[in-house]
Design an enzyme around this catalytic site. Structure first.
Site, PDB file in Angstrom:
ATOM      1  N   THR A  54       0.751  -0.973   0.100  1.00 49.36           N
ATOM      2  CA  THR A  54      -0.570  -0.274  -0.182  1.00 49.36           C
ATOM      3  C   THR A  54       1.030   1.341   0.166  1.00 49.36           C
ATOM      4  OG1 THR A  54      -1.889  -0.927   1.290  1.00 49.36           O
ATOM      5  CG2 THR A  54      -1.888   1.306   1.241  1.00 49.36           C
ATOM      6  N   ASP A 122       1.627  -6.883  -4.831  1.00 48.70           N
ATOM      7  CA  ASP A 122       1.043  -6.106  -3.008  1.00 48.70           C
ATOM      8  C   ASP A 122       1.489  -7.413  -2.954  1.00 48.70           C
ATOM      9  OD1 ASP A 122      -2.501  -5.526  -2.981  1.00 48.70           O
ATOM     10  OD2 ASP A 122      -1.555  -7.700  -1.638  1.00 48.70           O
ATOM     11  N   SER A 123       1.462  -7.697  -1.577  1.00 42.29           N
ATOM     12  CA  SER A 123       2.524  -8.318  -0.781  1.00 42.29           C
ATOM     13  C   SER A 123       0.883  -9.866  -0.707  1.00 42.29           C
ATOM     14  CB  SER A 123       2.793  -8.460   0.396  1.00 42.29           C
ATOM     15  OG  SER A 123       1.033  -8.148   1.604  1.00 42.29           O
ATOM     16  N   THR A 154       2.334  -5.019   3.901  1.00 44.29           N
ATOM     17  CA  THR A 154       1.411  -5.212   5.555  1.00 44.29           C
ATOM     18  C   THR A 154       0.829  -6.972   5.660  1.00 44.29           C
ATOM     19  OG1 THR A 154      -0.208  -4.071   6.326  1.00 44.29           O
ATOM     20  CG2 THR A 154       1.454  -2.921   6.284  1.00 44.29           C
ATOM     21  N   ASP A 155      -0.107  -6.944   4.682  1.00 45.12           N
ATOM     22  CA  ASP A 155      -0.613  -8.484   4.428  1.00 45.12           C
ATOM     23  C   ASP A 155      -0.072  -9.743   4.706  1.00 45.12           C
ATOM     24  OD1 ASP A 155      -3.205  -7.552   4.473  1.00 45.12           O
ATOM     25  OD2 ASP A 155      -3.509  -7.652   2.320  1.00 45.12           O
TER      26      ASP A 155
HETATM   27  N1  ASN Z   1      -2.812  -5.058   0.370  1.00 44.32           N
HETATM   28  C1  ASN Z   1      -1.738  -4.356   0.606  1.00 44.32           C
HETATM   29  C2  ASN Z   1      -0.227  -5.822   0.596  1.00 44.32           C
HETATM   30  O1  ASN Z   1       0.279  -6.075   2.202  1.00 44.32           O
HETATM   31  C3  ASN Z   1      -2.029  -4.271   2.185  1.00 44.32           C
HETATM   32  C4  ASN Z   1      -1.290  -3.073   2.470  1.00 44.32           C
HETATM   33  O2  ASN Z   1       0.364  -3.104   2.831  1.00 44.32           O
HETATM   34  N2  ASN Z   1      -1.329  -2.234   3.957  1.00 44.32           N
HETATM   35  O3  ASN Z   1       0.486  -5.653   0.217  1.00 44.32           O
END
Ligand code: ASN
Length: 638
Positions: A54, A122-123, A154-155
């Site tokens: 993100t 996207d992770s 973050t995921d």
């Molecule tokens: N979907 C995003 C990811 O993991 C979530 C994030 O980074 N806050 O790439």
């Protein structure tokens, strides 16, 4: 500026790195000029591997998507991220302007180089191939940089951090993963602070671990779980304290930093076994489901059991499936479904697992247990015994105790308490007497009520409320270790005319204070039930200070704990600042909501500049807080 390599860097490494494959030539991470610049830079140097997430996303086609070739240039335009004047002075060394320069307070800078991966991910889309890719990139330039930052979604950040922590052997430099919940291009983004903190840690601190830096806290990477998909405090590390906290000063807890750099030269282990899986028990699980899970090609399983590692003892069908799998040399690790706490074989229902050779996952996170299995299987696959030994060892600080370390033998209590002593032998009497506080402290720490009862039976007149060598009394030890049963016994036994509940320890804190620090509501209720009072040792303004600290650091659960212990949520600190004023100033929405819903709050109270919470919120554009305050004011005026 584009740092995009011309070759797809997120293609499987096995392809990209293959020396036998003449079509895909080896891609070097840095071009010759960048390497030259690096060799001349005398300030701290950090490599930023930007994998996606993100932090660099924008809303395209109605949803967040990573934007290629954008983040480095955007950072270049932000004064807090890049010191343009300093960069000018670097023109001779860095003619390509490859580096960005993070300004520091002393007019120095940290130089950082951003490598953007293609495609940005996207992770949720990341796999083991990406971990191997990142690890090999770091290996390639390991000696050229002081530290490494990985910008990541973050995921699945906790999985990547756990995997890398095992893959890096004898790491001697910091590797910090970070990202954000709100894209860096948005006004309210948490990404700028997260990136700045990570760069400072990677450039200036020798914390030779794979860590995650998020929302002012540095966590051990293999101890973390994502627990919040909306809040900015996205991660928790329930079983391991933070390694560092960013307050007005940066506080690093050096005593718990895990340093194995002296064990040998840095190495990257890339052989990760992918035949691992995760099986979570639930009351209706059938043996057929379990059988399917344990079938080849699966070689190792994290079994998520109930509570402290328990499995139903009235389900021989399940136990049979596990036994058969264990006999086929499927490596099974027992982890708890609880977010906090550890597996220990205390109940009958868990002993069946122990007997069939299931490893205890101790207090590992699921992410760490899975990645550790992949690493251990990849490294020692031919030796089942050794694999089990490794699973029981803390390899990178991923579990609290090394389970196969020699444990101090348990003291033979019965012997100590029951061996007849010649009552005239002062020395023997004193020896026995002096051992008791140690035993009591050990019981209190482990909430071992049975042993505590035994001590009492053997020595009816024992006074448990002694000052221990640590400077605490047993009740404080219980509160610090959330030992509810022992605390209850101690409170019950303390004579009415000599209540212990408000006794301070040697540094002046009561058990209630420690229970609040533990955020343990049951312990707080117990102590309050026995008459514990915050004001017995704390001045109102001191309580105000602690409350203000909670909201400043967004410690929502701590704030709730103080409230549970009857703290007045509108109590001002020494400087006349109320928790609400601080919660508003720090944009702690959760805390503002809690304060307004639970406290008798005077919202007209103003700070030293005469600003009320509403004025502060409006001035800073904290719209959600403005709404909460208006609703509260309306409610009050009815
Ligand atoms: N979907 C995003 C990811 O993991 C979530 C994030 O980074 N806050 O790439």
């Amino acid at each position: 500026m584009s740092t995009n390599p011309s070759v797809d860097l997120l293609s499987p490494v096995s392809m990209r790195r293959s020396s036998s494959d003449v079509l895909l030539k080896h891609v070097t991470l840095l071009n010759a000029q960048t390497q030259k610049t690096l060799s001349k830079l005398t300030i701290p140097k950090v490599l930023v591997l930007y994998t996606g997430g993100t932090i660099g996303m924008k809303v395209l086609r109605n949803a967040y998507e990573p934007v290629t070739d954008y983040l480095p240039d955007a950072l270049r335009d932000m004064n807090i991220m890049h010191n343009v004047q300093f960069a000018e002075t670097m023109n001779v060394i860095d003619p390509d302007k490859s580096f960005l320069y993070l300004p520091l307070a002393n007019e120095e800078c940290i130089a950082y180089y951003i490598k953007e991966y293609v495609p940005l991910l996207d992770s949720t889309n990341m796999t083991y191939d990406n971990y191997i890719h990142i690890a090999l990139d770091i290996k390639e330039v390991y000696n050229l940089f002081d530290g490494f930052v990985i910008l990541h979604g973050t995921d699945t950040m906790s999985y990547t951090a756990a995997a890398l922590s095992f893959m890096f052997e004898n790491l001697s430099k910091p590797v910090v993963l970070t990202g954000s919940q709100i894209p860096i291009f948005e006004t309210r983004s948490d990404g700028r602070d997260n990136l700045i903190g990570s760069l400072l840690l990677a450039g200036q601190y020798r914390i030779p671990e794979v860590t995650i830096y998020f929302r002012n806290r540095l966590y051990r990477g293999n101890r973390v779980t994502k627990t919040d998909c909306e809040g900015l405090n996205a991660f928790e590390s329930y079983n391991c304290p933070t390694l560092a906290e960013f307050r007005t000063k940066i506080q690093v807890k050096w005593d718990i930093v895990f340093d194995r750099s002296s064990d040998g030269p840095f190495n990257v282990h890339t052989n990760l076994n992918r035949n691992v899986s995760l099986l979570r028990l639930f009351p209706g699980i059938t043996y057929l489901t379990m059988r399917q899970f344990l079938e080849p090609p699966i070689q190792a399983v994290v079994l998520q059991t109930y509570g402290a590692g328990n499995l139903p003892s009235n389900r021989p069908d399940l136990i049979e499936e596990l036994r058969k799998a264990a006999e086929r040399d499927v490596l099974i690790v027992n982890c708890t479904q609880c977010a906090k706490g550890s597996v220990y074989y205390a109940y009958e229902s868990a002993t069946a697992l122990q007997k069939m050779g299931v490893c205890s996952g101790s207090d590992m996170t699921i992410e760490a247990a899975l990645m550790k299995l992949s690493y251990v299987l990849g490294k020692y696959s031919s030796d089942m015994k050794l694999m089990k030994v490794k699973m029981a060892e803390s390899l990178r600080g991923e579990m609290s105790a090394s389970l196969n370390k020699v444990v101090c033998p348990t003291i033979n209590l019965t012997w100590i308490l029951n061996t007849p002593i010649d009552q005239s032998d002062e020395e023997s009497l004193q020896f026995r007497q002096s051992l008791l506080p140690w035993l009591v402290a050990t019981c209190a720490q482990a909430d071992d009520i049975a042993t505590l009862q035994k001590i009492r039976q053997a020595q009816a007149n024992i006074n448990f409320n002694v000052l221990l060598p640590s400077g605490s009394m047993p009740l404080h030890v219980c509160a610090k270790h959330s030992a509810l049963n022992c605390a209850e016994l101690l409170l019950r036994l303390s004579a009415d005319d000599q209540p212990i509940v408000n006794e301070p320890d040697q540094v002046g804190f009561t058990a209630l204070f420690y229970a609040i620090l533990q955020e343990n509501e049951d312990m707080i209720d117990l102590l309050v039930g026995y008459g514990a009072k915050l004001t017995s040792t704390l001045k109102p303004s001191e309580i105000g200070m602690y409350l203000c600290n909670c909201v400043k650091n967004n410690q929502f659960n701590r704030l709730k704990a103080w409230h549970r212990a009857s703290a007045d949520l509108d109590q001002a600190d020494y400087d006349g600042r109320t928790p609400l004023l601080l919660a508003v100033s720090y944009n702690s929405l959760e805390c503002v909501r809690y304060l307004l819903e639970n406290g008798k709050i005077d919202i007209s109270w103003s700070d030293s500049r005469g600003m009320t919470p509403m004025q502060i919120a409006k001035q800073r554009g904290f719209d959600s807080i403005v709404q909460l305050l208006s609703a509260y004011a309306n409610e009050q005026s009815k």
